[in-house]
Each structure stands twice: as structure tokens, then as C-alpha cells.
Design a protein around this motif. Sequence first.
Motif, PDB file in Angstrom:
ATOM      1  N   LEU A  34     -24.677  58.404  16.515  1.00 13.08           N
ATOM      2  CA  LEU A  34     -23.357  58.278  15.896  1.00 13.08           C
ATOM      3  C   LEU A  34     -22.363  59.136  16.654  1.00 13.08           C
ATOM      4  O   LEU A  34     -22.663  60.267  17.035  1.00 13.08           O
ATOM      5  N   ASP A  35     -21.165  58.594  16.856  1.00  7.80           N
ATOM      6  CA  ASP A  35     -20.123  59.351  17.534  1.00  7.80           C
ATOM      7  C   ASP A  35     -18.754  58.847  17.077  1.00  7.80           C
ATOM      8  O   ASP A  35     -18.599  57.661  16.749  1.00  7.80           O
ATOM      9  N   LEU A  36     -17.768  59.742  17.086  1.00 10.57           N
ATOM     10  CA  LEU A  36     -16.417  59.376  16.660  1.00 10.57           C
ATOM     11  C   LEU A  36     -15.700  58.524  17.699  1.00 10.57           C
ATOM     12  O   LEU A  36     -14.829  57.720  17.373  1.00 10.57           O
ATOM     13  N   SER A  37     -16.066  58.684  18.972  1.00 11.45           N
ATOM     14  CA  SER A  37     -15.365  58.022  20.067  1.00 11.45           C
ATOM     15  C   SER A  37     -15.802  56.571  20.238  1.00 11.45           C
ATOM     16  O   SER A  37     -16.980  56.285  20.490  1.00 11.45           O
ATOM     17  N   GLU A  38     -14.860  55.680  20.140  1.00 13.18           N
ATOM     18  CA  GLU A  38     -15.149  54.254  20.349  1.00 13.18           C
ATOM     19  C   GLU A  38     -15.642  54.005  21.762  1.00 13.18           C
ATOM     20  O   GLU A  38     -16.551  53.206  21.985  1.00 13.18           O
ATOM     21  N   GLN A  39     -15.035  54.686  22.744  1.00 10.03           N
ATOM     22  CA  GLN A  39     -15.456  54.514  24.133  1.00 10.03           C
ATOM     23  C   GLN A  39     -16.900  54.962  24.339  1.00 10.03           C
ATOM     24  O   GLN A  39     -17.679  54.302  25.032  1.00 10.03           O
ATOM     25  N   ASN A  40     -17.256  56.094  23.742  1.00 13.10           N
ATOM     26  CA  ASN A  40     -18.639  56.575  23.868  1.00 13.10           C
ATOM     27  C   ASN A  40     -19.628  55.570  23.300  1.00 13.10           C
ATOM     28  O   ASN A  40     -20.658  55.266  23.913  1.00 13.10           O
ATOM     29  N   ILE A  41     -19.325  55.047  22.125  1.00 18.50           N
ATOM     30  CA  ILE A  41     -20.231  54.106  21.474  1.00 18.50           C
ATOM     31  C   ILE A  41     -20.320  52.799  22.257  1.00 18.50           C
ATOM     32  O   ILE A  41     -21.401  52.217  22.404  1.00 18.50           O
ATOM     33  N   ARG A  48     -35.162  49.769  18.630  1.00 18.11           N
ATOM     34  CA  ARG A  48     -35.379  51.118  18.098  1.00 18.11           C
ATOM     35  C   ARG A  48     -34.333  52.114  18.588  1.00 18.11           C
ATOM     36  O   ARG A  48     -34.543  53.330  18.520  1.00 18.11           O
ATOM     37  N   LEU A  49     -33.208  51.598  19.054  1.00 18.38           N
ATOM     38  CA  LEU A  49     -32.101  52.447  19.491  1.00 18.38           C
ATOM     39  C   LEU A  49     -30.782  51.764  19.122  1.00 18.38           C
ATOM     40  O   LEU A  49     -30.486  50.675  19.617  1.00 18.38           O
ATOM     41  N   HIS A  50     -30.014  52.411  18.258  1.00 18.63           N
ATOM     42  CA  HIS A  50     -28.763  51.832  17.766  1.00 18.63           C
ATOM     43  C   HIS A  50     -27.650  52.878  17.835  1.00 18.63           C
ATOM     44  O   HIS A  50     -27.902  54.081  17.671  1.00 18.63           O
ATOM     45  N   PHE A  51     -26.446  52.409  18.057  1.00 12.25           N
ATOM     46  CA  PHE A  51     -25.284  53.292  18.122  1.00 12.25           C
ATOM     47  C   PHE A  51     -24.177  52.756  17.209  1.00 12.25           C
ATOM     48  O   PHE A  51     -23.934  51.551  17.160  1.00 12.25           O
ATOM     49  N   GLU A  52     -23.505  53.699  16.510  1.00 15.61           N
ATOM     50  CA  GLU A  52     -22.423  53.328  15.612  1.00 15.61           C
ATOM     51  C   GLU A  52     -21.317  54.372  15.685  1.00 15.61           C
ATOM     52  O   GLU A  52     -21.583  55.559  15.902  1.00 15.61           O
ATOM     53  N   GLN A  53     -20.084  53.918  15.470  1.00 15.42           N
ATOM     54  CA  GLN A  53     -18.946  54.833  15.426  1.00 15.42           C
ATOM     55  C   GLN A  53     -18.885  55.471  14.041  1.00 15.42           C
ATOM     56  O   GLN A  53     -18.944  54.781  13.021  1.00 15.42           O
ATOM     57  N   GLN A  54     -18.760  56.802  13.995  1.00 18.21           N
ATOM     58  CA  GLN A  54     -18.873  57.500  12.711  1.00 18.21           C
ATOM     59  C   GLN A  54     -18.251  58.895  12.792  1.00 18.21           C
ATOM     60  O   GLN A  54     -18.414  59.599  13.786  1.00 18.21           O
ATOM     61  N   ASP A  55     -17.544  59.289  11.755  1.00 18.44           N
ATOM     62  CA  ASP A  55     -17.057  60.653  11.572  1.00 18.44           C
ATOM     63  C   ASP A  55     -18.118  61.418  10.786  1.00 18.44           C
ATOM     64  O   ASP A  55     -18.546  60.967   9.722  1.00 18.44           O
ATOM     65  N   MET A  56     -18.552  62.564  11.276  1.00 14.27           N
ATOM     66  CA  MET A  56     -19.643  63.288  10.629  1.00 14.27           C
ATOM     67  C   MET A  56     -19.252  63.877   9.280  1.00 14.27           C
ATOM     68  O   MET A  56     -20.109  64.352   8.530  1.00 14.27           O
ATOM     69  N   ARG A  57     -17.975  63.855   8.941  1.00 12.54           N
ATOM     70  CA  ARG A  57     -17.551  64.335   7.631  1.00 12.54           C
ATOM     71  C   ARG A  57     -17.691  63.269   6.552  1.00 12.54           C
ATOM     72  O   ARG A  57     -17.461  63.546   5.374  1.00 12.54           O
TER      73      ARG A  57
END
Length: 243
Positions: free
Chosen positions: A71-78, A88-97
Amino acid sequence: MSKIEWFGEWFDSPYYHILYQNRDHEEAQFFIDRLIAHLAPDQEARFLDLACGKGRHAIYLNSKGYDVTGLDLSEQNIRYASRYSNERLHFEQQDMREPFGEARYDYVLNLFTSFGYFDTKSENQQAINCIANSLRKGGTFVLDFLNPYAVINGLVSEEEKTMGGITFKISRSFDGEYILKDIEFFADGSHYHYQEKVKAIRRVKFLSYFEQAGLQVREVFGNYQLSSYDKEKSERLIFIATK
């Protein structure tokens, strides 16, 4: 959260990725190897790499056979990391708060100083609470933070780096609360100025956050070799906590 915070803007800028294009993948892999040897997770354990960046830790962890979500806030990173997605590997855009699952993961990793960006203690606590809620009972949280004492005492006040044909002028300071990095450069006909700010959170404050979230600190390490923490000399401040 309607305002664009400094990390939301800078981490999603193409110039951020130019400046930091040479992140040390060998160091990241070494740390993951040491963690896996130390934690001895079951092969079916579910991992969360929180604030995963471009996924260098998550991708390597998955290559060892584990189920990993990044999970990461940056759209570019994701967008970049998602090229490596598999069953078995997934990525999503997310604010940790904001909540990201309840009792879903066996391990949550927050690595490479991906904490301390928020303005208030309540936001820090909110993020730690979300981490605790996402862990299964008996699950483990690993937080890898800078050692504020060593960083403040060893600040390099001025330097220049040329990356991708752009000269970045970097200055560092400590204002009594935040470790600040000001980054100025000209690119594409314009002048840019970004500021990174990381709150110099001490060990005792982290312990308070963990306790309020129902996490118990088991170990504190001072580097990626998992040596004991020394507040004056250690490179890192690494917590191993369980729910």
C-alpha cells in the motif's frame, strides 16, 4: 482529507523519482533476508508492506514465496509497482491513516522511514491504530525509522546532486521538532522547491503510540544487521511489536 500534504505532492512528482532513482535494492534485500531469518514466518503468512514506495521490499518478499500486499499513497508508485503483481502480490493506493482491513495480516512492515510525516500526534496514533487493527491476534508489526539522535547530530547542511540531467540543491536542518530537507532545482523551464519534513519521534513516544494501540514491543534494533539499539550511535530505530 482535502488538502494536498507535502508528501502527497512530492512523492507523486516525477522529479522525486528522478532524485531517488538509485535506491539501494541490495540493502533492502539484505534487510528482508535478516527479518525473515529472525521472525521465521510460516510460508502461508500474509504480509503488508505499508508505504511500499515502488515495491522494492514487497517484490523481493514475494519472490521468497510469501503473500504480500503493498500500500502506498502515491499513485505513481502504485502504477509502477503493479507491473510486478501476481496472484500473491498486490498493490493498492492507500493513506495509512485510513482503515485497510481488520485482522487481515500476520505481518505489517513499515520500512525505510515511512512514518513521521503527519502534523499531529493524533494522526500518528490513528495510523498506528490502523496498523494494529489490520493485524491478526499474535501478528507482528515491524517499524523501521531513522534514529533521530544520530541524524540530528550528523546533518549534512548543504549538498548538490545531479540526477537525470537535473541539479538538485539540497539543504538540511532541524527546527526542534522536524528534520527538514529543502530541495530546489530548475527543470522543464521552471523553478521548483519541495520540502521534506520528518518528525523526530523518539523511542519513548513510539512506545506510547504502540501501547495505546494494544501493541507490545518485543525488540528494538539499531541497524539492518539487527544489532542492539544505541540512541547515540545506531543508524536506525527498528521496532518489533506484537498484537
